[in-house]
Write a protein that holds these residues in place. Structure first.
Motif, PDB file in Angstrom:
ATOM      1  N   ALA A   3      -5.285  -9.716  11.281  1.00  0.00           N
ATOM      2  CA  ALA A   3      -6.133 -10.847  10.877  1.00  0.00           C
ATOM      3  C   ALA A   3      -7.591 -10.434  10.748  1.00  0.00           C
ATOM      4  CB  ALA A   3      -5.979 -11.994  11.871  1.00  0.00           C
ATOM      5  N   ASP A   4      -8.050  -9.502  11.573  1.00  0.00           N
ATOM      6  CA  ASP A   4      -9.452  -9.076  11.526  1.00  0.00           C
ATOM      7  C   ASP A   4      -9.797  -8.345  10.236  1.00  0.00           C
ATOM      8  OD1 ASP A   4      -9.805 -10.173  14.023  1.00  0.00           O
ATOM      9  OD2 ASP A   4      -9.683  -8.260  15.093  1.00  0.00           O
ATOM     10  N   SER A   5      -8.815  -7.747   9.598  1.00  0.00           N
ATOM     11  CA  SER A   5      -9.091  -7.010   8.362  1.00  0.00           C
ATOM     12  C   SER A   5      -8.472  -7.695   7.146  1.00  0.00           C
ATOM     13  CB  SER A   5      -8.585  -5.573   8.486  1.00  0.00           C
ATOM     14  OG  SER A   5      -7.221  -5.551   8.833  1.00  0.00           O
ATOM     15  N   ALA A   6      -8.082  -8.950   7.295  1.00  0.00           N
ATOM     16  CA  ALA A   6      -7.494  -9.700   6.182  1.00  0.00           C
ATOM     17  C   ALA A   6      -8.539  -9.935   5.100  1.00  0.00           C
ATOM     18  CB  ALA A   6      -6.952 -11.029   6.681  1.00  0.00           C
ATOM     19  N   LEU A   7      -8.085 -10.000   3.879  1.00  0.00           N
ATOM     20  CA  LEU A   7      -8.962 -10.309   2.753  1.00  0.00           C
ATOM     21  C   LEU A   7      -8.595 -11.689   2.213  1.00  0.00           C
ATOM     22  CD1 LEU A   7      -8.844  -6.905   0.827  1.00  0.00           C
ATOM     23  CD2 LEU A   7     -10.643  -7.740   2.350  1.00  0.00           C
ATOM     24  N   SER A   8      -9.603 -12.420   1.738  1.00  0.00           N
ATOM     25  CA  SER A   8      -9.364 -13.718   1.112  1.00  0.00           C
ATOM     26  C   SER A   8     -10.512 -14.002   0.157  1.00  0.00           C
ATOM     27  CB  SER A   8      -9.239 -14.826   2.165  1.00  0.00           C
ATOM     28  OG  SER A   8     -10.440 -14.954   2.885  1.00  0.00           O
TER      29      SER A   8
ATOM     30  N   ASN B 162     -11.723  -9.339  -5.734  1.00  0.00           N
ATOM     31  CA  ASN B 162     -12.384  -8.100  -6.145  1.00  0.00           C
ATOM     32  C   ASN B 162     -11.571  -6.870  -5.753  1.00  0.00           C
ATOM     33  OD1 ASN B 162     -14.508  -9.539  -7.279  1.00  0.00           O
ATOM     34  ND2 ASN B 162     -15.696  -9.517  -5.398  1.00  0.00           N
ATOM     35  N   ALA B 163     -10.936  -6.904  -4.599  1.00  0.00           N
ATOM     36  CA  ALA B 163     -10.101  -5.776  -4.172  1.00  0.00           C
ATOM     37  C   ALA B 163      -8.891  -5.631  -5.097  1.00  0.00           C
ATOM     38  CB  ALA B 163      -9.657  -5.962  -2.729  1.00  0.00           C
ATOM     39  N   ILE B 164      -8.246  -6.744  -5.422  1.00  0.00           N
ATOM     40  CA  ILE B 164      -7.095  -6.701  -6.335  1.00  0.00           C
ATOM     41  C   ILE B 164      -7.526  -6.133  -7.680  1.00  0.00           C
ATOM     42  CG2 ILE B 164      -5.540  -8.161  -7.716  1.00  0.00           C
ATOM     43  CD1 ILE B 164      -5.294  -9.978  -5.213  1.00  0.00           C
TER      44      ILE B 164
ATOM     45  N   SER C  31      -9.796  -4.094  -8.349  1.00  0.00           N
ATOM     46  CA  SER C  31     -10.271  -2.703  -8.300  1.00  0.00           C
ATOM     47  C   SER C  31      -9.196  -1.742  -8.799  1.00  0.00           C
ATOM     48  CB  SER C  31     -10.660  -2.325  -6.865  1.00  0.00           C
ATOM     49  OG  SER C  31      -9.496  -2.179  -6.053  1.00  0.00           O
ATOM     50  N   PHE C  32      -7.968  -2.222  -8.912  1.00  0.00           N
ATOM     51  CA  PHE C  32      -6.825  -1.430  -9.366  1.00  0.00           C
ATOM     52  C   PHE C  32      -6.617  -0.189  -8.509  1.00  0.00           C
ATOM     53  CE2 PHE C  32      -8.310  -3.727 -13.186  1.00  0.00           C
ATOM     54  CZ  PHE C  32      -7.252  -4.610 -13.270  1.00  0.00           C
ATOM     55  N   SER C  33      -6.836  -0.348  -7.211  1.00  0.00           N
ATOM     56  CA  SER C  33      -6.503   0.688  -6.244  1.00  0.00           C
ATOM     57  C   SER C  33      -5.817  -0.005  -5.080  1.00  0.00           C
ATOM     58  CB  SER C  33      -7.752   1.435  -5.776  1.00  0.00           C
ATOM     59  OG  SER C  33      -8.587   0.582  -5.030  1.00  0.00           O
ATOM     60  N   GLY C  34      -4.948   0.670  -4.426  1.00  0.00           N
ATOM     61  CA  GLY C  34      -4.211   0.062  -3.325  1.00  0.00           C
ATOM     62  C   GLY C  34      -2.751  -0.075  -3.685  1.00  0.00           C
ATOM     63  N   PHE C  35      -2.077  -0.944  -2.961  1.00  0.00           N
ATOM     64  CA  PHE C  35      -0.644  -1.145  -3.120  1.00  0.00           C
ATOM     65  C   PHE C  35      -0.393  -2.571  -3.583  1.00  0.00           C
ATOM     66  CE2 PHE C  35      -1.554   1.761   0.350  1.00  0.00           C
ATOM     67  CZ  PHE C  35      -0.850   2.894  -0.036  1.00  0.00           C
ATOM     68  N   TYR C  36       0.458  -2.734  -4.574  1.00  0.00           N
ATOM     69  CA  TYR C  36       0.755  -4.038  -5.159  1.00  0.00           C
ATOM     70  C   TYR C  36       2.268  -4.266  -5.119  1.00  0.00           C
ATOM     71  CZ  TYR C  36      -3.907  -3.584  -7.276  1.00  0.00           C
ATOM     72  OH  TYR C  36      -5.247  -3.431  -7.493  1.00  0.00           O
ATOM     73  N   LEU C  37       2.676  -5.428  -4.664  1.00  0.00           N
ATOM     74  CA  LEU C  37       4.098  -5.759  -4.586  1.00  0.00           C
ATOM     75  C   LEU C  37       4.273  -7.225  -4.974  1.00  0.00           C
ATOM     76  CD1 LEU C  37       7.028  -5.010  -3.563  1.00  0.00           C
ATOM     77  CD2 LEU C  37       6.286  -5.920  -1.353  1.00  0.00           C
ATOM     78  N   VAL C  38       5.304  -7.510  -5.757  1.00  0.00           N
ATOM     79  CA  VAL C  38       5.640  -8.885  -6.106  1.00  0.00           C
ATOM     80  C   VAL C  38       7.109  -9.108  -5.756  1.00  0.00           C
ATOM     81  CG1 VAL C  38       5.903 -10.572  -7.972  1.00  0.00           C
ATOM     82  CG2 VAL C  38       3.912  -9.056  -7.916  1.00  0.00           C
ATOM     83  N   CYS C  39       7.367 -10.192  -5.023  1.00  0.00           N
ATOM     84  CA  CYS C  39       8.726 -10.521  -4.583  1.00  0.00           C
ATOM     85  C   CYS C  39       9.151 -11.849  -5.196  1.00  0.00           C
ATOM     86  CB  CYS C  39       8.774 -10.626  -3.066  1.00  0.00           C
ATOM     87  SG  CYS C  39       8.240  -9.114  -2.235  1.00  0.00           S
ATOM     88  N   THR C  40      10.357 -11.852  -5.745  1.00  0.00           N
ATOM     89  CA  THR C  40      10.939 -13.055  -6.314  1.00  0.00           C
ATOM     90  C   THR C  40      12.365 -13.189  -5.773  1.00  0.00           C
ATOM     91  OG1 THR C  40      11.780 -11.864  -8.256  1.00  0.00           O
ATOM     92  CG2 THR C  40       9.565 -12.840  -8.430  1.00  0.00           C
TER      93      THR C  40
END
Length: 165
Positions: free
Chosen positions: A39-44, A50-52, A54-63
Motif C-alpha cells: 500500500a505504501d508504494s501503490a500508484l493511483s 503517467n507510469a502506465i 511511460s511504456f515501461s514496467g509490466f502490463y497484464l489484462v485478465c478477462t
C-alpha cells in the motif's frame, strides 16, 4: 462398514456440491489478498496514469472466458483521464481477450513499475496497481477520448484501484 463408507462419501459429495455456487462467485480482485502488502508504494490518479503511459514496467489484462475460466494476457495499454475519471485504452487484435471484453464488458488490469535499482530497494515490482474496469460504450466519452467505436481500441473505465500484493 461398507454402507457407512458409502454414506460418508455421499455426504462429502453433497457438501462439496453445496459449496460450488459460492466458489463460482469468488471475487479475484478483492479476495486475492487479505492485506495490502504494498500500500505504501501503490500508484493511483495521475501518478498511475503517467507510469502506465511511460511504456515501461509490466502490463497484464485478465478477462473471463465463455466457459468461466480465467484468461490472462500480457500487452501494453494506455491510460487517459476525462472529467475526473480514468480510462484504459486497450488496443487488441482479434483474440480471446477482445472477445471476452466485448461479451461480458469487464476485466482486471495490472500495472507494475520496474523495480528500483536504488540501494536497499526491493528487487521485485512493488509500485503499481490492480484495476477493475468496465468497457465504455457511451459515444460522448469515446469521442472525448478519441476512440472509434468498433475500432481496434477498446476503451475501459477504471472502476476500482487496489495496491499490488
Amino acid at each position: 462398514m461398507k454402507k457407512l463408507f458409502l454414506c460418508l462419501c455421499a455426504l462429502m459429495l453433497a457438501a462439496t456440491l453445496a459449496c460450488a455456487p459460492a466458489l463460482a462467485e469468488v471475487d479475484a480482485l478483492s479476495s486475492a489478498s487479505v492485506a495490502d502488502f504494498y500500500a505504501d508504494s501503490a500508484l493511483s490518479g495521475d501518478d498511475l496514469m503517467n507510469a502506465i503511459n511511460s511504456f515501461s514496467g509490466f502490463y497484464l489484462v485478465c478477462t473471463t472466458n465463455p466457459d468461466g475460466s480465467a484468461n490472462a494476457g500480457f500487452f501494453i495499454f494506455g491510460c487517459a483521464e476525462n472529467e475526473g475519471k480514468y480510462y484504459l485504452k486497450l488496443g487488441l487484435a482479434e483474440n480471446q481477450s477482445r472477445q471476452n471484453l466485448l461479451a461480458n464488458g469487464e476485466g482486471v488490469a495490472v500495472y507494475a513499475a520496474n523495480p528500483s535499482g536504488e540501494e536497499g530497494a526491493k528487487p521485485f515490482a512493488v509500485a503499481g496497481a490492480k484495476m477493475r474496469f468496465t468497457v465504455v460504450t457511451d459515444e460522448a466519452v469515446l469521442s472525448a477520448l478519441e476512440v472509434e467505436e468498433g475500432g481496434a481500441t477498446i476503451l475501459c473505465e477504471v472502476t476500482e484501484i487496489k495496491p499490488l500484493g
